[in-house]
Design an enzyme around this catalytic site. Structure first.
Site, mmCIF file in Angstrom:
data_model
loop_
_atom_site.group_PDB
_atom_site.id
_atom_site.type_symbol
_atom_site.label_atom_id
_atom_site.label_comp_id
_atom_site.label_asym_id
_atom_site.label_seq_id
_atom_site.Cartn_x
_atom_site.Cartn_y
_atom_site.Cartn_z
ATOM 1 N N ARG A 181 0.818 -1.224 0.000
ATOM 2 C CA ARG A 181 0.000 0.000 0.000
ATOM 3 C C ARG A 181 0.849 1.271 0.000
ATOM 4 O O ARG A 181 0.492 2.274 0.624
ATOM 5 C CB ARG A 181 -0.940 0.046 1.220
ATOM 6 C CG ARG A 181 -1.923 -1.082 1.297
ATOM 7 C CD ARG A 181 -3.029 -0.965 0.265
ATOM 8 N NE ARG A 181 -4.082 -1.896 0.514
ATOM 9 C CZ ARG A 181 -4.099 -3.159 0.077
ATOM 10 N NH1 ARG A 181 -3.094 -3.637 -0.635
ATOM 11 N NH2 ARG A 181 -5.117 -3.940 0.335
ATOM 12 N N SER A 229 -10.817 -0.623 3.772
ATOM 13 C CA SER A 229 -10.088 -0.763 5.029
ATOM 14 C C SER A 229 -9.656 0.602 5.544
ATOM 15 O O SER A 229 -9.055 1.384 4.809
ATOM 16 C CB SER A 229 -8.843 -1.621 4.821
ATOM 17 O OG SER A 229 -9.211 -2.909 4.375
ATOM 18 N N GLU A 299 -4.976 3.837 6.735
ATOM 19 C CA GLU A 299 -4.815 3.703 5.285
ATOM 20 C C GLU A 299 -5.584 4.822 4.577
ATOM 21 O O GLU A 299 -5.155 5.338 3.547
ATOM 22 C CB GLU A 299 -5.340 2.329 4.822
ATOM 23 C CG GLU A 299 -5.246 2.135 3.320
ATOM 24 C CD GLU A 299 -5.757 0.772 2.851
ATOM 25 O OE1 GLU A 299 -5.212 -0.253 3.291
ATOM 26 O OE2 GLU A 299 -6.694 0.744 2.031
HETATM 27 N N1 EPU Z 1 -11.176 -10.717 10.638
HETATM 28 C C1 EPU Z 1 -11.798 -10.805 11.831
HETATM 29 N N2 EPU Z 1 -12.790 -9.907 12.135
HETATM 30 C C2 EPU Z 1 -13.162 -8.936 11.263
HETATM 31 C C3 EPU Z 1 -12.521 -8.848 10.014
HETATM 32 C C4 EPU Z 1 -11.511 -9.761 9.708
HETATM 33 O O1 EPU Z 1 -11.475 -11.654 12.660
HETATM 34 O O2 EPU Z 1 -14.041 -8.141 11.610
HETATM 35 C C5 EPU Z 1 -10.138 -11.709 10.283
HETATM 36 C C6 EPU Z 1 -10.592 -12.615 9.147
HETATM 37 O O3 EPU Z 1 -11.352 -13.680 9.635
HETATM 38 C C7 EPU Z 1 -9.302 -13.013 8.531
HETATM 39 C C8 EPU Z 1 -8.368 -11.841 8.784
HETATM 40 O O4 EPU Z 1 -8.986 -11.055 9.801
HETATM 41 O O5 EPU Z 1 -8.766 -14.132 9.200
HETATM 42 C C9 EPU Z 1 -8.147 -10.995 7.529
HETATM 43 O O6 EPU Z 1 -9.371 -10.453 7.079
HETATM 44 P P1 EPU Z 1 -9.731 -10.329 5.523
HETATM 45 O O7 EPU Z 1 -9.545 -11.654 4.877
HETATM 46 O O8 EPU Z 1 -11.069 -9.685 5.428
HETATM 47 O O9 EPU Z 1 -8.648 -9.413 4.913
HETATM 48 P P2 EPU Z 1 -8.081 -8.030 5.401
HETATM 49 O O10 EPU Z 1 -6.641 -8.215 5.708
HETATM 50 O O11 EPU Z 1 -8.944 -7.428 6.462
HETATM 51 C C10 EPU Z 1 -7.263 -7.158 3.089
HETATM 52 C C11 EPU Z 1 -7.237 -5.786 2.471
HETATM 53 C C12 EPU Z 1 -8.524 -5.512 1.746
HETATM 54 C C13 EPU Z 1 -8.786 -6.597 0.716
HETATM 55 C C14 EPU Z 1 -8.807 -7.959 1.407
HETATM 56 C C15 EPU Z 1 -8.928 -9.094 0.421
HETATM 57 C C16 EPU Z 1 -5.850 -4.352 3.881
HETATM 58 C C17 EPU Z 1 -5.813 -3.331 4.971
HETATM 59 N N3 EPU Z 1 -7.061 -4.785 3.527
HETATM 60 O O12 EPU Z 1 -8.267 -7.117 4.089
HETATM 61 O O13 EPU Z 1 -8.355 -4.294 1.062
HETATM 62 O O14 EPU Z 1 -10.022 -6.378 0.063
HETATM 63 O O15 EPU Z 1 -7.553 -8.151 2.119
HETATM 64 O O16 EPU Z 1 -7.749 -9.318 -0.194
HETATM 65 O O17 EPU Z 1 -4.794 -4.703 3.348
HETATM 66 C C18 EPU Z 1 -8.584 -1.939 1.310
HETATM 67 O O18 EPU Z 1 -7.349 -1.888 1.299
HETATM 68 O O19 EPU Z 1 -9.303 -0.909 1.390
HETATM 69 C C19 EPU Z 1 -9.227 -3.226 1.270
HETATM 70 C C20 EPU Z 1 -10.543 -3.383 1.402
#
Ligand code: EPU
Length: 313
Positions: A181, A229, A299
């Site tokens: 990012r 995010s 972010e």
């Molecule tokens: N989780 C929780 N509780 C929640 C949300 C997530 O326990 O309320 C856990 C999930 O179960 C999972 C882990 O956290 O084990 C990661 O969550 P998720 O798979 O939703 O991915 P993320 O890391 O939260 C990232 C990007 C997103 C992108 C998704 C899919 C960042 C900050 N976010 O989310 O990007 O869509 O992966 O690849 O890197 C963005 O940057 O605006 C964005 C939406």
């Protein structure tokens, strides 16, 4: 010569005389963001040529702060707006061209629309982009990504114009300093064009992977007005997991609430203000710091003045 603060109206009139695009005075930036909150920019240029951007640099640089606004899907504009010139790319920058395994795209092309062209073109490697509600230029700037892939995996080069001096340059992907990012582009450097390189793939497989991405997004991320995010993932962990563990889901300030679907999403409900969203971001980060000892890095980009007089970051 007038050495006081420049008058945006007269600067706007001067700029209008040099550009093809529209110059709007005191136009609300809320419709230019996915949160749909926030106030007006003193001046807003909808650029319709590279010359418009160079003219903006010549007329305005050093006289008013300048900010770039893309799809606004990672942006929170303050309620009292932005005292400066906001620049966004108009239709001229929405062209694309597919040539073999490369796609050249204007900075204002909507990333999911570009991704949706890839099945028919038989090109794989850009499926992740189908779920990122950004402009191509914005995605290049912040190295947007999903599911372990990001712009740095496909981009070949980007052409940028520096709104501080009107200089144009073309950067090879290796010179963009890409990390998670992050790129080395300065806040006033606007991505006008770029090229990605993909690989040959089966149209059916590409279409099916895009469908899987979109389904995943519908199931794991909330609908409504958000900026995706709010915080970056700390190394080796997930901001969403941390926020959830700290118990912030459902937390509400005014018209803004932390999503029950994903704790790293703040949703702006009808009537929400930018201040509600900003205060909720601060509170959520404070709860994580106090309960789990982790400092989250935002972010979402801020534009304008929030409490503590923070300006654009
Ligand atoms: N989780 C929780 N509780 C929640 C949300 C997530 O326990 O309320 C856990 C999930 O179960 C999972 C882990 O956290 O084990 C990661 O969550 P998720 O798979 O939703 O991915 P993320 O890391 O939260 C990232 C990007 C997103 C992108 C998704 C899919 C960042 C900050 N976010 O989310 O990007 O869509 O992966 O690849 O890197 C963005 O940057 O605006 C964005 C939406």
């Amino acid at each position: 010569m007038n050495h006081g603060a420049p008058d945006p109206r007269s600067l706007g009139a001067e700029l209008s005389g040099h550009v093809k695009g529209q110059v709007l005075i005191s136009a609300s930036l809320a419709p230019y963001t996915t949160f749909r909150v926030g106030g007006p920019a003193d001046l807003l240029l909808v650029a319709e040529s590279e010359e418009d951007l160079i003219a903006a640099a010549k007329v305005v640089a050093g006289r008013l702060p300048v900010a770039i606004v893309g799809r606004g899907s990672n942006l929170l504009v303050a309620d009292d707006g932005f005292r400066g010139l906001a620049v966004t790319l108009g239709r001229f920058f929405r062209a694309h061209r597919i040539d073999g395994e490369t796609i050249r795209s204007g900075g204002a092309v909507y990333l999911p629309a570009l991704a949706r062209l890839t099945p028919r073109a038989g090109l794989t490697g850009f499926e992740f982009a189908a779920e990122i509600p950004a402009t191509f230029g914005g995605a290049v700037r912040m190295n947007a990504g999903a599911h372990g892939r990001s712009m740095s995996d496909v981009l070949q080069w980007a052409r940028v114009i520096d709104l501080a001096n009107g200089a144009a340059r073309r950067l090879h992907v290796a010179d963009l300093g890409y990390r998670y990012r992050h790129s080395v582009l300065a806040p006033q450097e606007i991505v006008v064009e770029g090229e990605i390189r993909l690989e040959r793939g089966s149209p059916e497989a590409v279409a099916s992977e895009i469908a899987t991405h979109l389904r995943w997004r519908r199931e794991n991320q909330p609908p409504g007005r958000s900026a995706g995010s709010v915080f970056k993932n700390p190394p080796g962990d997930s901001a969403g997991r941390l926020l959830d563990a700290a118990g912030v889901k459902g937390l509400r300030i005014g018209g803004a609430h932390v999503s029950d679907v994903h704790a790293n999403f703040i949703v702006a409900d009808k009537g929400a203000t930018a201040s509600d969203v900003w205060r909720l971001m601060e509170q959520a980060a404070t709860v994580v710091r106090d309960r789990l000892g982790v400092s989250l890095e935002r972010e979402v980009r801020l534009l304008g003045s929030f409490q503590e007089n923070s300006t654009s970051t």
